[in-house]
Structure formats: structure tokens, C-alpha cells
Design a protein around this motif. Structure first.
Motif, mmCIF file in Angstrom:
data_model
loop_
_atom_site.group_PDB
_atom_site.id
_atom_site.type_symbol
_atom_site.label_atom_id
_atom_site.label_comp_id
_atom_site.label_asym_id
_atom_site.label_seq_id
_atom_site.Cartn_x
_atom_site.Cartn_y
_atom_site.Cartn_z
ATOM 1 N N LEU A 223 9.170 3.120 -3.462
ATOM 2 C CA LEU A 223 8.530 2.082 -4.269
ATOM 3 C C LEU A 223 9.020 0.686 -3.919
ATOM 4 O O LEU A 223 8.338 -0.306 -4.200
ATOM 5 C CB LEU A 223 8.772 2.357 -5.761
ATOM 6 N N LYS A 224 10.198 0.587 -3.317
ATOM 7 C CA LYS A 224 10.726 -0.721 -2.940
ATOM 8 C C LYS A 224 10.072 -1.281 -1.686
ATOM 9 O O LYS A 224 10.187 -2.473 -1.411
ATOM 10 C CB LYS A 224 12.244 -0.620 -2.733
ATOM 11 N N ASP A 225 9.402 -0.439 -0.904
ATOM 12 C CA ASP A 225 8.723 -0.922 0.305
ATOM 13 C C ASP A 225 7.554 -1.819 -0.073
ATOM 14 O O ASP A 225 6.760 -1.487 -0.964
ATOM 15 C CB ASP A 225 8.224 0.263 1.134
ATOM 16 N N LYS A 226 7.454 -2.937 0.630
ATOM 17 C CA LYS A 226 6.390 -3.899 0.350
ATOM 18 C C LYS A 226 5.099 -3.442 1.026
ATOM 19 O O LYS A 226 5.027 -3.319 2.246
ATOM 20 C CB LYS A 226 6.782 -5.287 0.852
ATOM 21 N N ARG A 227 4.076 -3.199 0.212
ATOM 22 C CA ARG A 227 2.784 -2.787 0.726
ATOM 23 C C ARG A 227 1.691 -3.632 0.085
ATOM 24 O O ARG A 227 1.893 -4.279 -0.944
ATOM 25 C CB ARG A 227 2.528 -1.298 0.454
ATOM 26 N N SER A 228 0.535 -3.624 0.728
ATOM 27 C CA SER A 228 -0.567 -4.440 0.226
ATOM 28 C C SER A 228 -1.129 -3.894 -1.079
ATOM 29 O O SER A 228 -1.571 -4.640 -1.943
ATOM 30 C CB SER A 228 -1.682 -4.504 1.281
ATOM 31 N N THR A 229 -1.140 -2.589 -1.234
ATOM 32 C CA THR A 229 -1.675 -1.967 -2.447
ATOM 33 C C THR A 229 -0.574 -1.188 -3.154
ATOM 34 O O THR A 229 0.295 -0.595 -2.515
ATOM 35 C CB THR A 229 -2.827 -0.998 -2.109
ATOM 36 N N LYS A 230 -0.647 -1.176 -4.445
ATOM 37 C CA LYS A 230 0.330 -0.435 -5.242
ATOM 38 C C LYS A 230 -0.069 1.042 -5.313
ATOM 39 O O LYS A 230 -1.251 1.375 -5.345
ATOM 40 C CB LYS A 230 0.416 -1.012 -6.652
ATOM 41 N N PRO A 231 0.907 1.930 -5.344
ATOM 42 C CA PRO A 231 0.569 3.360 -5.429
ATOM 43 C C PRO A 231 0.045 3.728 -6.817
ATOM 44 O O PRO A 231 0.326 3.058 -7.813
ATOM 45 C CB PRO A 231 1.900 4.048 -5.139
ATOM 46 N N LYS A 232 -0.698 4.809 -6.866
ATOM 47 C CA LYS A 232 -1.267 5.294 -8.118
ATOM 48 C C LYS A 232 -0.361 6.384 -8.684
ATOM 49 O O LYS A 232 0.012 7.320 -7.984
ATOM 50 C CB LYS A 232 -2.669 5.853 -7.872
ATOM 51 N N LEU A 233 -0.012 6.235 -9.957
ATOM 52 C CA LEU A 233 0.852 7.209 -10.614
ATOM 53 C C LEU A 233 0.048 8.455 -10.975
ATOM 54 O O LEU A 233 -0.923 8.388 -11.734
ATOM 55 C CB LEU A 233 1.486 6.606 -11.866
ATOM 56 N N ILE A 234 0.455 9.601 -10.428
ATOM 57 C CA ILE A 234 -0.229 10.866 -10.708
ATOM 58 C C ILE A 234 0.389 11.558 -11.922
ATOM 59 O O ILE A 234 -0.312 11.996 -12.828
ATOM 60 C CB ILE A 234 -0.180 11.793 -9.485
ATOM 61 N N TYR A 245 3.532 9.900 -7.019
ATOM 62 C CA TYR A 245 2.680 8.759 -6.714
ATOM 63 C C TYR A 245 1.774 9.104 -5.541
ATOM 64 O O TYR A 245 2.096 9.949 -4.709
ATOM 65 C CB TYR A 245 3.519 7.525 -6.367
ATOM 66 N N LYS A 246 0.641 8.401 -5.473
ATOM 67 C CA LYS A 246 -0.296 8.558 -4.368
ATOM 68 C C LYS A 246 -0.559 7.198 -3.747
ATOM 69 O O LYS A 246 -1.043 6.280 -4.414
ATOM 70 C CB LYS A 246 -1.608 9.177 -4.869
ATOM 71 N N TRP A 247 -0.215 7.072 -2.471
ATOM 72 C CA TRP A 247 -0.430 5.835 -1.736
ATOM 73 C C TRP A 247 -1.732 5.908 -0.946
ATOM 74 O O TRP A 247 -2.120 6.993 -0.447
ATOM 75 C CB TRP A 247 0.732 5.576 -0.773
ATOM 76 N N GLU A 248 -2.385 4.778 -0.818
ATOM 77 C CA GLU A 248 -3.580 4.717 0.025
ATOM 78 C C GLU A 248 -3.187 4.772 1.499
ATOM 79 O O GLU A 248 -2.132 4.266 1.890
ATOM 80 C CB GLU A 248 -4.358 3.418 -0.255
ATOM 81 N N TYR A 249 -4.054 5.388 2.273
ATOM 82 C CA TYR A 249 -3.762 5.554 3.693
ATOM 83 C C TYR A 249 -3.820 4.193 4.387
ATOM 84 O O TYR A 249 -4.795 3.415 4.203
ATOM 85 C CB TYR A 249 -4.766 6.513 4.331
ATOM 86 N N GLU A 250 -2.769 3.870 5.152
ATOM 87 C CA GLU A 250 -2.714 2.636 5.911
ATOM 88 C C GLU A 250 -2.531 2.981 7.388
ATOM 89 O O GLU A 250 -1.656 3.750 7.763
ATOM 90 C CB GLU A 250 -1.549 1.758 5.438
ATOM 91 N N ARG A 251 -3.366 2.373 8.169
ATOM 92 C CA ARG A 251 -3.299 2.639 9.602
ATOM 93 C C ARG A 251 -2.134 1.883 10.215
ATOM 94 O O ARG A 251 -1.962 0.684 9.994
ATOM 95 C CB ARG A 251 -4.596 2.186 10.273
#
Length: 253
Positions: A223-234, A245-251
Motif C-alpha cells: 500500500l505504500k507504493d505510489k501508484r496512479s490508482t488506489k486499490p479496491k478493498l475486497i 486488495y485488488k489492484w488494476e493491471y498496469e503495463r
């Protein structure tokens, strides 16, 4: 002179403290001077504390900042912490505050090796004897059903019929050289076996708790990693499970 004072005290009038008048009985016991002194000192102590706090507020630097300002808030006059550790057991809190993920992974690896070693020695054969199942024998006619002898069919000793595992035949029992065991020796063997199974159960529980702590560490680091989108809490975290958590796929380039 002193003797005159003693004589005067012997004849002087005894002064009693005034009681609460009947018209003011609903107000309770009449306050005496000793009660007033305690109340006055308490009031003075509070006033001095307020003066000190007022002086500190006047001398405070308006540009001062510390991280606890954003991690807490006052709601309805009550100081509330934003981050609570209510989803952790005391052992998990202690580990997460004092150790890191490498230490937890190392301890979990040690427990896993000890569990494998115990499982290789304990084959759980006693559980098979307690399992309810059926063993069907097929015969040709009803006469064989009446004369059916289970001991002769299995070719074993009658004392071993209740065992589903480790049930040798009579021919092998004659060749085996078994030591003579008395009642106390058998009890000692059963006690050693019980302690071994109990230790195995404790180590399995300990390894599972360490796995939960390790998973919570990994989620916090992710969760500390900086990403463009926030993960979704499952699913939310509990004392026995880490959050999902579910993260969106990033290429990745």
C-alpha cells in the motif's frame, strides 16, 4: 501560668459545630471550614493550570507542525486517534512494532521445518482407527455367511481386529521378536505419543499466526507504493486474516 490554662480548659464550654438547618436539609451536610479549604485549594490549582496553558498558547509558534496533528482529531470534545490497532492481537502488535517482515518470515520458515519433521515421524495412524467406514466381504452362498470367521479371513490376532492400520498377519507375528511390555511401559509410550501430537498442534497454530502477520506486513508494504490508482478493498482485515486488495493491471515498460 501553664497550670492555670489547664484548669481553665477543664471548666470551659464545649463548642459544637453548627448543623444544617431543617429548611436546608435537601442541600446535604453543612460545609465546614476543612471542606471549604479542600474545595478552595482544588479551585486554585485548576486556575493555575489554566493560566499556564493560556501562557503556552500565547507563546506557541503558529508554524509548528508535527505528524500527530493529521493522525488525530477532536470530535465532540473527545480526542480520537485516526488509526486504531483494534484488528490485531497483542502478539501481532508486539511483532509489528519491534520486528520486521524478514524476522517473521525467518521464524515461520523454522516452524515449517519443525512441522515437516514431526509429521514425518507421526503418521496420524490413530485417526484412521477412529474413522467410521465399512469393509465389505463377498461370499458365494448363505452357508459361508453363517460360518464366516473374521479372524480367519484376515489371518490376524483377535486383539488386532479393531485396528485399520498396522494390522500384521499371524505369519508375520510369529517371525517378529517383540519385547515384553508391561502396563507402565505402555502408558509411557502413550504419554510420549500424546505429547508429540500436542507439540505438533501448537507448532501448526504458531506457524499460522506468523503467516497472518507476514501477510499483513506485505499488504502494508504494497500500500505504500505510489501508484496512479488506489486499490479496491475486497475484504477487511481481522485478527485471523489479512486484508485483501485488488489492484488494476498496469503495463510495465
Amino acid at each position: 501560668m501553664s497550670s492555670w490554662k489547664k484548669a481553665a480548659k477543664a471548666t470551659q464550654k464545649t463548642h459544637r459545630e453548627r448543623h444544617q438547618p431543617e429548611s436546608r436539609q435537601h442541600l446535604g451536610i453543612l460545609e465546614k471550614k476543612k471542606d471549604y479549604i479542600l474545595r478552595a485549594r482544588n479551585y486554585q490549582h485548576k486556575q493555575q493550570t489554566l493560566k499556564v496553558l493560556h501562557k503556552r498558547a500565547l507563546n506557541k509558534n503558529p508554524d509548528e507542525f508535527y505528524y500527530h496533528m493529521i493522525n488525530s482529531k477532536i470530535h465532540g470534545g473527545i480526542h480520537i486517534e485516526n488509526k486504531k490497532l483494534q484488528n490485531y492481537t497483542p502478539e501481532q502488535i508486539h511483532l509489528m512494532q519491534t520486528q520486521d517482515i524478514r524476522y517473521v518470515a525467518h521464524k515461520r520458515n523454522i516452524e515449517a521445518k519443525k512441522i515437516d519433521k514431526l509429521q514425518s515421524q507421526l503418521h496420524m495412524i490413530d485417526a484412521a482407527n477412529e474413522t467410521k467406514n465399512k469393509h465389505t466381504f463377498f461370499v458365494d452362498n448363505s452357508k459361508e455367511v453363517k460360518n464366516f470367521d473374521l479372524v480367519k479371513k484376515l489371518d490376524t490376532h483377535p486383539a488386532l481386529l479393531s485396528r485399520r492400520t498396522n494390522r500384521p498377519k499371524l505369519s508375520k507375528l510369529k517371525d517378529m521378536k517383540l519385547p515384553e511390555l508391561d502396563k507402565y511401559s505402555l502408558q509411557r509410550i502413550e504419554s510420549i505419543k500424546f505429547k508429540a501430537y500436542k507439540e505438533l498442534q501448537k507448532r501448526v497454530d504458531r506457524e499460522r499466526k506468523l503467516m497472518v502477520v507476514q501477510q499483513k506486513f506485505e499488504i502494508q508494504r504494497a500500500l505504500k507504493d505510489k501508484r496512479s490508482t488506489k486499490p479496491k478493498l475486497i475484504s477487511k482485515e481481522t485478527k485471523d486474516a489479512a486484508p485483501v486488495y485488488k489492484w488494476e493491471y498496469e503495463r510495465k515498460r
